[in-house]
Enzyme design. Structure first.
Site, PDB file in Angstrom:
ATOM      1  N   ARG A 169     -86.954-162.467 -60.099  1.00  0.00           N
ATOM      2  CA  ARG A 169     -85.584-162.902 -59.754  1.00  0.00           C
ATOM      3  C   ARG A 169     -85.538-163.290 -58.289  1.00  0.00           C
ATOM      4  NH1 ARG A 169     -84.677-159.362 -64.005  1.00  0.00           N
ATOM      5  NH2 ARG A 169     -83.950-160.620 -65.781  1.00  0.00           N
ATOM      6  N   ASP A 198     -90.400-163.736 -65.498  1.00  0.00           N
ATOM      7  CA  ASP A 198     -89.065-163.632 -66.091  1.00  0.00           C
ATOM      8  C   ASP A 198     -88.462-165.028 -66.126  1.00  0.00           C
ATOM      9  OD1 ASP A 198     -86.460-162.539 -66.934  1.00  0.00           O
ATOM     10  OD2 ASP A 198     -87.302-160.636 -66.282  1.00  0.00           O
ATOM     11  N   HIS A 272     -87.047-163.485 -72.074  1.00  0.00           N
ATOM     12  CA  HIS A 272     -87.225-163.562 -70.614  1.00  0.00           C
ATOM     13  C   HIS A 272     -88.311-164.559 -70.223  1.00  0.00           C
ATOM     14  CE1 HIS A 272     -84.493-160.349 -69.279  1.00  0.00           C
ATOM     15  NE2 HIS A 272     -84.794-159.750 -70.426  1.00  0.00           N
ATOM     16  N   ASP A 338     -88.265-156.826 -74.127  1.00  0.00           N
ATOM     17  CA  ASP A 338     -86.838-156.467 -74.023  1.00  0.00           C
ATOM     18  C   ASP A 338     -85.928-157.680 -74.203  1.00  0.00           C
ATOM     19  OD1 ASP A 338     -87.946-157.430 -71.609  1.00  0.00           O
ATOM     20  OD2 ASP A 338     -86.184-156.758 -70.495  1.00  0.00           O
ATOM     21  N   GLU A 339     -84.760-157.396 -74.713  1.00  0.00           N
ATOM     22  CA  GLU A 339     -83.631-158.339 -74.707  1.00  0.00           C
ATOM     23  C   GLU A 339     -83.993-159.733 -75.228  1.00  0.00           C
ATOM     24  OE1 GLU A 339     -80.941-156.648 -71.067  1.00  0.00           O
ATOM     25  OE2 GLU A 339     -82.696-157.819 -70.467  1.00  0.00           O
ATOM     26  N   TRP A 405     -85.746-147.464 -71.735  1.00  0.00           N
ATOM     27  CA  TRP A 405     -84.801-147.784 -70.641  1.00  0.00           C
ATOM     28  C   TRP A 405     -83.348-147.682 -71.074  1.00  0.00           C
ATOM     29  CZ3 TRP A 405     -81.471-152.141 -70.179  1.00  0.00           C
ATOM     30  CH2 TRP A 405     -81.605-153.114 -71.181  1.00  0.00           C
ATOM     31  N   TYR A 430     -82.485-146.556 -62.634  1.00  0.00           N
ATOM     32  CA  TYR A 430     -82.387-147.974 -62.259  1.00  0.00           C
ATOM     33  C   TYR A 430     -81.943-148.094 -60.803  1.00  0.00           C
ATOM     34  CZ  TYR A 430     -83.667-150.508 -66.461  1.00  0.00           C
ATOM     35  OH  TYR A 430     -84.394-151.060 -67.480  1.00  0.00           O
ATOM     36  N   ASP A 432     -81.491-150.697 -59.075  1.00  0.00           N
ATOM     37  CA  ASP A 432     -80.661-151.850 -58.705  1.00  0.00           C
ATOM     38  C   ASP A 432     -79.175-151.517 -58.785  1.00  0.00           C
ATOM     39  OD1 ASP A 432     -81.097-151.631 -61.499  1.00  0.00           O
ATOM     40  OD2 ASP A 432     -80.560-153.720 -61.854  1.00  0.00           O
ATOM     41  N   TRP A 476     -84.830-153.902 -60.352  1.00  0.00           N
ATOM     42  CA  TRP A 476     -84.599-155.301 -60.754  1.00  0.00           C
ATOM     43  C   TRP A 476     -84.025-156.017 -59.547  1.00  0.00           C
ATOM     44  CZ3 TRP A 476     -86.986-156.277 -65.087  1.00  0.00           C
ATOM     45  CH2 TRP A 476     -87.166-155.241 -66.005  1.00  0.00           C
ATOM     46  N   GLU A 478     -82.187-159.103 -59.180  1.00  0.00           N
ATOM     47  CA  GLU A 478     -81.145-160.147 -59.199  1.00  0.00           C
ATOM     48  C   GLU A 478     -80.337-160.126 -57.901  1.00  0.00           C
ATOM     49  OE1 GLU A 478     -81.787-158.141 -61.741  1.00  0.00           O
ATOM     50  OE2 GLU A 478     -81.484-159.143 -63.673  1.00  0.00           O
TER      51      GLU A 478
HETATM   52  C1  ACM Z   1     -84.526-154.132 -68.993  1.00  0.00           C
HETATM   53  O1  ACM Z   1     -83.776-153.568 -68.163  1.00  0.00           O
HETATM   54  N1  ACM Z   1     -84.178-155.278 -69.534  1.00  0.00           N
HETATM   55  C2  ACM Z   1     -85.775-153.540 -69.392  1.00  0.00           C
END
Ligand code: ACM
Length: 620
Positions: A169, A198, A272, A338-339, A405, A430, A432, A476, A478
């Site tokens: 990011r 990502d 991602h 993920d996601e 997570w 986390y 962030d 993370w 961002e």
């Molecule tokens: C994540 O926070 N998407 C692993």
């Protein structure tokens, strides 16, 4: 009677603590402090037995650290014939207390410092303790160049003590990554999870797929609020980004290895993946040509998902993982998982047709099919896979390790299926997230206070604890545009995590940890590590009480501070209203609440200003 006893107990503890000026983080397994100090002077020698190049290298680095704090460079000898004033490193394969490959025994008397361990990893961790003792003693005792007389036996609680840095990011230079690793090593972390790919950037050179970095490493520059940036404009140049060459990566691996840190690279698939798809559009089922995302809204708009129905995707992954596996010596590669949005798979006739032919009924099963194929690719390269907890959906790949997570549940489920797990629940790890009141902290989402990170147990009840590899903090990026801010978000919450991961549960004590925090801030200062002091700041929460009145509660993470506040737009001091334990009824029509924490008459935290509208919003 009970009260008198507990008062005596508390009094005794604080006296014991006052004598124990060590403030080491993470707290050692056993520490007995004696009287007196070992003073480093011009007669002190450093004794490093010959025969282990690793030990010799460590000895030389020890000398550098000692020199940084004391200004003295110690003469180095291989052995000693007569007793002398020395610091001695000793590899002792038969040492049985601690009988742990990362453990060490550190014995300091007025005449000798003896550090022994079975393996160099133990010596390394013992040296981190020694290094802290030296910095701390400088501060605490006004006796530079000296170490307290102490007997320490120490070894880690968890095998995996990780931190993750997202370099996609925002891009962080090779030199910053090295510093981050060096900072981790001071606090006995041993895994650096490098989130290398990502949607917003592909950061690792893959020689057989040059467009991954020619195209995928660059995006249009933006500042402002992540997710609300403008998308790339027509003909706009992608000038923000960067990547690590394979030579850079080898250098970082060597640097980490010297610090007993294993690097786990992450190549995040099948979701991602927009940066990879921007470089090679055939990788998505949609096949559209996209730019690397600059932090603008794109979820379920641009297709950032690899096409599991296309053999070319597996050929691509084989090429990527061939080079990644050849570079990184560790046994694990993180494959993300993920996601992954299922939206584009649902829209694609090719994907739906493939599912029918393969007898795959749901998109979750399709994801599982994909992850299992990735596991096979990596198994051929003698690597094991780790995936985020979503890889449980549709069925786990046979030998996958799960990184949990979204709470602890995914990890618990994986362990119940006999898989190894690493716990990294966002609610506790986390980095962030906000660490203090959003009015005082740079904009992000959700909250992780220092105390919440500290008071977390990464070994849940009801599962086979031998399957818990360990825990990890995740940063993370961002909302983390610079290295300085990465440090600010990492520390001191990672001081808390280091103790959670290293120290025995019985030695974890929030009251003690708080006392160690300010001495450790000095250590961080000396090491040029940026950190947040948000734990000392006031945090305001609000709600509507039973009478539907707006009420605000104030707190600090750190105990023993006094909070003063005003409702009349003036700055509070110790003659303002003192916050007790009852919430403040917020009168209608005020402009703002102002609050600050104090210790005695001195401010302990920053001035917090919360406008009425914000208090009303928080009560919703
Ligand atoms: C994540 O926070 N998407 C692993």
């Amino acid at each position: 009677m009970k009260h008198i006893l507990s008062l005596i107990a508390i009094g005794f503890c604080s006296v014991a603590y006052a004598q124990n000026n060590t403030a080491i983080i993470p707290e050692p397994v056993s520490l007995v402090q004696g009287k007196g100090r070992f003073v480093i002077d011009n007669h002190t020698t450093l004794i490093i037995p010959s025969g282990s190049p690793e030990l010799t290298a460590l000895g030389n680095r020890t000398n550098e650290w000692i020199n940084t704090v004391t200004g003295i460079t110690l003469p180095v000898k291989n052995k000693t014939t007569a007793p002398e004033h020395s610091i001695r490193l000793l590899l002792n394969p038969t040492l049985n207390n601690p009988g742990n490959d990362e453990g060490y025994e550190l014995s300091i008397t007025e005449s000798e410092v003896k550090l022994q361990a079975r393996k160099t990893a133990g010596i390394f961790y013992g040296l981190q303790t020694l290094r802290q003792l030296l910095s701390l003693s400088d501060e605490a005792n006004k006796q530079p160049r000296s170490l307290p007389v102490v007997e320490i036996v120490d070894y880690p609680r968890l095998k995996w003590r990780g931190l993750m840095l997202d370099v996609s990011r925002h891009f962080f230079s090779k030199d910053f990554v090295k510093k981050y690793i060096d900072d981790m090593a001071r606090y006995k972390f041993n895994v650096f999870h490098w989130h290398l790919t990502d949607d917003q950037g592909w950061r690792i050179e893959i020689k057989s797929l040059p467009r991954l970095t020619e195209v995928g490493a660059w995006r249009v520059p933006r500042t402002g609020g992540w997710w609300s940036y403008d998308p790339p404009q027509r003909n706009e140049k992608a000038t923000y980004g960067g990547y690590y060459t394979q030579q850079d990566i080898k250098e970082v691996i060597a640097y980490a290895t010297e610090r007993h840190i294993t690097i786990v690279p992450e190549i995040d698939v099948p979701g991602h993946s927009l940066a990879a798809i921007a470089a090679y559009p055939y990788l998505s089922a949609t096949g559209y040509i996209y730019s690397v995302n600059p932090g603008s809204k794109f979820y379920n708009i641009d297709d950032n998902t690899l096409n599991p129905a296309d053999e070319r995707v597996y050929t691509f992954l084989d090429k990527v993982f061939t080079e990644v596996a050849a570079l990184f010596p560790g046994e694990y590669i993180h494959i993300g998982g993920d996601e992954a949005t299922k939206y584009f798979w649902q829209q694609s006739a090719v994907v739906q047709d493939f599912m029918k032919k393969q007898g795959i009924k749901t998109e979750h099963e399709l994801q599982s099919y994909f992850i299992k194929r990735v596991e096979k690719i990596l198994k051929k390269k003698k690597k094991k896979i780790i995936g985020w907890n979503e890889i449980l959906e549709g069925g786990l790949a046979p030998e996958a390790t799960v990184m949990s997570w979204q709470g602890m549940q995914g990890g618990i489920e994986a362990a119940k299926q006999g898989h190894q797990v690493i716990f990294t629940p966002s609610s506790n790890t986390y980095l962030d997230l906000y660490q203090g009141d959003p009015q005082l902290e740079p904009s992000t989402y959700d909250m992780l206070r220092l105390k919440t990170a500290y008071q977390w147990n990464p070994i849940p009840a009801g599962i086979d604890s031998t399957l818990v590899l360990g825990g990890q903090g995740n940063l993370w990026s961002e909302a983390v545009p610079t290295g300085r801010h990465a440090e600010y978000m990492t520390w001191p919450r990672s001081l808390a995590l280091s103790e959670v991961f290293w120290s025995p549960r019985a030695k974890q004590n929030w009251a003690n940890f708080q006392k160690k925090l300010e001495p450790q801030f000095k250590v961080l200062d000396a090491a040029h590590i940026n950190y947040a002091t948000a734990a000392f700041d006031v945090l305001a929460t609000s709600k509507l009480d039973e009478q539907k009145q707006l009420v605000a509660s104030l707190s600090t993470d750190i105990d023993g501070l006094e909070i003063y506040y005003t409702l009349d737009n003036t700055n509070p001091d110790t003659s303002s209203a003192r916050y007790g334990s009852t919430p403040i009824v917020i009168p209608k029509g005020i402009y703002q609440l102002r609050a600050q924490s104090f210790r005695g008459n001195a401010p302990a935290g920053k001035l917090l200003i919360v406008p009425l509208e914000e208090l009303e919003k928080r009560a919703r």
